[in-house]
Design an enzyme around this catalytic site. Structure first.
Site, PDB file in Angstrom:
ATOM      1  N   ASP A 150       0.822  -1.214   0.000  1.00 37.97           N
ATOM      2  CA  ASP A 150       0.000   0.000   0.000  1.00 37.97           C
ATOM      3  C   ASP A 150       0.862   1.273   0.000  1.00 37.97           C
ATOM      4  O   ASP A 150       1.993   1.244   0.448  1.00 37.97           O
ATOM      5  CB  ASP A 150      -0.885  -0.032   1.264  1.00 37.97           C
ATOM      6  CG  ASP A 150      -2.127   0.834   1.121  1.00 37.97           C
ATOM      7  OD1 ASP A 150      -2.322   1.456   0.060  1.00 37.97           O
ATOM      8  OD2 ASP A 150      -2.905   0.872   2.093  1.00 37.97           O
TER       9      ASP A 150
ATOM     10  N   LYS B 271      -1.712  -8.480  -4.505  1.00 34.98           N
ATOM     11  CA  LYS B 271      -2.252  -8.644  -3.149  1.00 34.98           C
ATOM     12  C   LYS B 271      -3.454  -7.724  -3.061  1.00 34.98           C
ATOM     13  O   LYS B 271      -3.335  -6.514  -3.271  1.00 34.98           O
ATOM     14  CB  LYS B 271      -1.188  -8.263  -2.112  1.00 34.98           C
ATOM     15  CG  LYS B 271      -1.710  -8.191  -0.680  1.00 34.98           C
ATOM     16  CD  LYS B 271      -0.559  -7.878   0.295  1.00 34.98           C
ATOM     17  CE  LYS B 271      -1.081  -7.515   1.676  1.00 34.98           C
ATOM     18  NZ  LYS B 271       0.032  -7.171   2.602  1.00 34.98           N
TER      19      LYS B 271
ATOM     20  N   ASP C 111      -6.679  -6.302  -0.998  1.00 35.16           N
ATOM     21  CA  ASP C 111      -7.102  -6.138   0.395  1.00 35.16           C
ATOM     22  C   ASP C 111      -8.617  -5.966   0.511  1.00 35.16           C
ATOM     23  O   ASP C 111      -9.348  -5.939  -0.489  1.00 35.16           O
ATOM     24  CB  ASP C 111      -6.346  -4.955   1.021  1.00 35.16           C
ATOM     25  CG  ASP C 111      -5.963  -5.213   2.468  1.00 35.16           C
ATOM     26  OD1 ASP C 111      -6.710  -5.929   3.159  1.00 35.16           O
ATOM     27  OD2 ASP C 111      -4.928  -4.700   2.910  1.00 35.16           O
TER      28      ASP C 111
ATOM     29  N   TRP D 151      -9.922 -12.588   5.223  1.00 39.52           N
ATOM     30  CA  TRP D 151      -9.931 -13.818   5.996  1.00 39.52           C
ATOM     31  C   TRP D 151     -11.373 -14.223   6.279  1.00 39.52           C
ATOM     32  O   TRP D 151     -12.305 -13.470   6.035  1.00 39.52           O
ATOM     33  CB  TRP D 151      -9.145 -13.648   7.285  1.00 39.52           C
ATOM     34  CG  TRP D 151      -9.343 -12.320   7.908  1.00 39.52           C
ATOM     35  CD1 TRP D 151     -10.226 -11.987   8.874  1.00 39.52           C
ATOM     36  CD2 TRP D 151      -8.656 -11.114   7.557  1.00 39.52           C
ATOM     37  NE1 TRP D 151     -10.136 -10.665   9.162  1.00 39.52           N
ATOM     38  CE2 TRP D 151      -9.185 -10.095   8.376  1.00 39.52           C
ATOM     39  CE3 TRP D 151      -7.650 -10.799   6.628  1.00 39.52           C
ATOM     40  CZ2 TRP D 151      -8.739  -8.778   8.300  1.00 39.52           C
ATOM     41  CZ3 TRP D 151      -7.218  -9.486   6.555  1.00 39.52           C
ATOM     42  CH2 TRP D 151      -7.744  -8.511   7.392  1.00 39.52           C
TER      43      TRP D 151
ATOM     44  N   ASP E  51      -3.390  -8.835  10.946  1.00 42.05           N
ATOM     45  CA  ASP E  51      -2.021  -8.423  10.615  1.00 42.05           C
ATOM     46  C   ASP E  51      -1.004  -8.939  11.631  1.00 42.05           C
ATOM     47  O   ASP E  51      -1.181  -8.778  12.838  1.00 42.05           O
ATOM     48  CB  ASP E  51      -1.936  -6.886  10.568  1.00 42.05           C
ATOM     49  CG  ASP E  51      -2.565  -6.341   9.307  1.00 42.05           C
ATOM     50  OD1 ASP E  51      -3.236  -7.112   8.592  1.00 42.05           O
ATOM     51  OD2 ASP E  51      -2.396  -5.141   9.038  1.00 42.05           O
TER      52      ASP E  51
END
Ligand code: GLA
Length: 571
Positions: free
Chosen positions: A90, A167, A169, A208, A226
């Protein structure tokens, strides 16, 4: 009787000493055609390996840094050890928004030459691959533009720039999570196909609790919040990740988050010692977790570099069989544990012994515990890259320091193949992964402790023999092409008191042979019981699978009543 081998690991020393060993001569292994298996093709046949900017640098990234890190990964032997991806996390994009055409644009201060130029450097100069970060919502977790509604355009932008890995998010998002991830998956597939030399993206789901569809949507999916640079965080992520082991396999891996080994810029940094970093790495390896370094490869020091580039520990992670190691034993207080996974060779197992307690401790395992036949076996210390000799039946590593591990490869004899009519609960399985504690033999799955179930009962029918599981679960047996059929009654166990919903499947050699569809515990509404049969002629490995069925993992106590294989005489 022979004494078991004992291995001393002096606290905080990597050196190991063999102090007693009661056997000589290794076991030859069980020679049959079960191993080795060929690597499954795909963008993530084995757990992805690389580096990511977040843990060490957060927002402090720019093109000079990323290129220097890629160069350092080559110079410091990380590329040679298998690390491929250089992943920009990020804060890379222009926080003020997209360009006039709606395209994502890099922050002009951080990436003045653009992402394509960085990709070019990473590809051409270093022979590595580039990853980038996005988000399914309106903004990333750091408040930068998200991809919601721009999936196709953003996937095309990434492809045009030469990006190999995304990736993705889960922040600032209100729409259906499954649909949004699948929209981006489809966009990536299409964009990759349009590349001059098409190569699929690795799709990393930074979300998740969505494991059922994660398996068919991404190549890796986070199983935890995290990670922090503390032992407690590393251990907590390991504990959380273990329940999902059954989902892991080639091209789809559980991700307990990026490595903290050698990180210096986390708010908690310097609290994790060398022993703990080694354990972190060894535990990620035994669980076939992605190995995404989070430190600064430019300034990596000897000890940290040794942990990260140890080819034998990396080989444990990257084993082509693609099974996530499971916790096969835990002490009553939870401090000591044994983790094991079958490797892609007859009789070979990876084993990690963990002392999560505060004091020095000995940890012992037996051969049947790690899925091998009793008798003689040899052992190798993968961290020290040193053979430790042979032993009989059980092996103890003495004086493992607090938060320390022993990382071993054990080579022995596969358990006998089944012959005649065999109850599966009487056999030693090759591998067992379960959603809640261990798979139980001849009882239902209770809670997390071993042996805490009740007699198996499906739709009011009792079964003396059987297997008790909790979704997600997978159990593998080797058949050596010597069996002809499988049969079992399956259903949510009556121990679930009418709750729970699962799907039972029977697989052999990568092919699904039977599927129960959704079975629920609610007697009456759904019959709740079914007989599954399968033709096993010519099959080498039988895999029994239990998946969640839509309503999460609550009370998914899945019982196999009288599971049997019918086989010819043992080869
Ligand atoms: C989330 C992710 C982290 C990192 C940050 C960036 O917290 O889980 O790994 O990508 O976002 O903002």
């Amino acid at each position: 009787m022979r004494l078991p081998c004992r291995l001393l690991i002096p606290s905080l020393l990597l050196t190991t000493t063999l102090v007693a060993c009661g056997s000589s001569g290794g076991a030859p292994g069980d020679v049959d055609d079960d191993f080795p298996l060929a690597l499954v093709p795909g963008p993530a046949s084995t757990p992805p390996m690389g580096w990511n900017s977040w843990n060490e640098f957060q927002g402090g990234i720019n093109e000079t840094l990323i290129e220097a890190i890629a160069d350092a990964m080559v110079a410091n032997g990380m590329k040679d050890a298998g690390y491929q991806y250089v992943n920009i996390d990020d804060t890379w994009s222009n926080k003020t928004g997209r360009d006039a055409n709606g395209a994502l644009q890099p922050d002009p201060g951080k990436f003045p030459a653009g992402i394509a130029a960085v990709a070019d450097h990473v590809h051409v100069t270093d022979g590595l691959k580039l990853g980038i970060y996005g988000d399914r919502g309106t903004q990333t977790c750091g408040g930068y533009p998200g991809s919601q509604g721009y999936e196709t355009q953003d996937a095309n932008t990434f492809a045009t720039w030469g990006v190999d890995y995304l990736k993705y998010d889960n922040c600032n998002a209100s729409l259906n999570v499954e649909t949004q991830y699948q929209t981006m998956q489809a966009a990536l597939v299409q964009a990759a196909a349009a590349k001059p030399s098409p190569t699929p993206f690795v799709f990393s789901l930074c979300a998740w609790q969505f494991y059922q569809w994660g398996v068919t949507t991404g190549n890796l999916w986070r199983t935890t919040g995290d990670i922090k640079d503390t032992w407690d965080s590393i251990f907590a992520n390991l504990m959380n990740d273990r329940s999902y082991a059954a989902y892991a396999g080639p091209n789809g891996w559980n991700d307990p988050d990026m490595l903290e080994v050698g990180v210096t810029d986390d708010e908690f940094s310097y609290s994790v010692n060398h022993t703990e970093y080694q354990s972190h790495f060894s535990l990620w390896a035994i669980t076939a977790s992605p190995l995404i370094m989070g430190n600064d490869p430019r300034t990596v020091t000897g000890d940290i570099k040794n942990i990260l580039t140890n080819k034998e520990v990396i080989a444990l992670d990257q084993d082509a069989l693609g099974l996530q190691g499971t916790e096969v034993w835990e002490s009553g207080d939870g401090n000591l544990s044994v983790w094991a996974k079958p490797l892609n060779a007859a009789g070979a197992r990876g084993v990690v012994l963990l002392n999560a307690g505060a004091a020095l401790a000995d940890v012992t395992f037996t051969l049947p515990l790690i899925g091998l036949a009793g008798g003689s076996a040899t052992v190798r210390d993968l961290v020290a890259q040193m053979d430790l000799g042979a032993f009989d039946d059980s092996y103890t590593v003495a004086a493992i320091p607090s938060h320390g591990t022993a990382t071993l490869k054990v080579t022995g004899t596969e358990p006998p193949h089944p012959s005649g009519t065999a109850d599966l609960s009487d056999l030693t399985w090759t591998y067992a992964a379960n959603g809640l504690g261990p798979v139980e033999k001849d009882m239902s799955n209770g809670f997390s402790a071993a042996g805490d179930g009740a007699p198996i009962s499906i739709a009011s029918t009792p079964y003396a023999k059987g297997l008790g599981m909790a979704a997600p679960a997978a159990v593998i047996y080797r058949l050596n092409k010597a069996c002809t059929s499988f049969t079992a009654d399956v259903g949510v166990d009556d121990a679930a008191s009418g709750q729970g919903s699962v799907v039972f499947q029977v697989w052999a050699d990568g092919v699904k042979l039977a599927d129960s569809g959704t079975l629920t515990g609610s007697n009456g509404m759904n019959p709740g019981k079914q007989t599954l049969t399968a033709d096993l002629t010519g099959k080498r490995r039988l895999k029994l699978v239990v998946n969640n069925a839509g309503d999460g993992a609550s009370w998914d106590r899945a019982s196999w009543g009288n599971p049997q294989v019918i086989c010819t005489a043992k080869k």
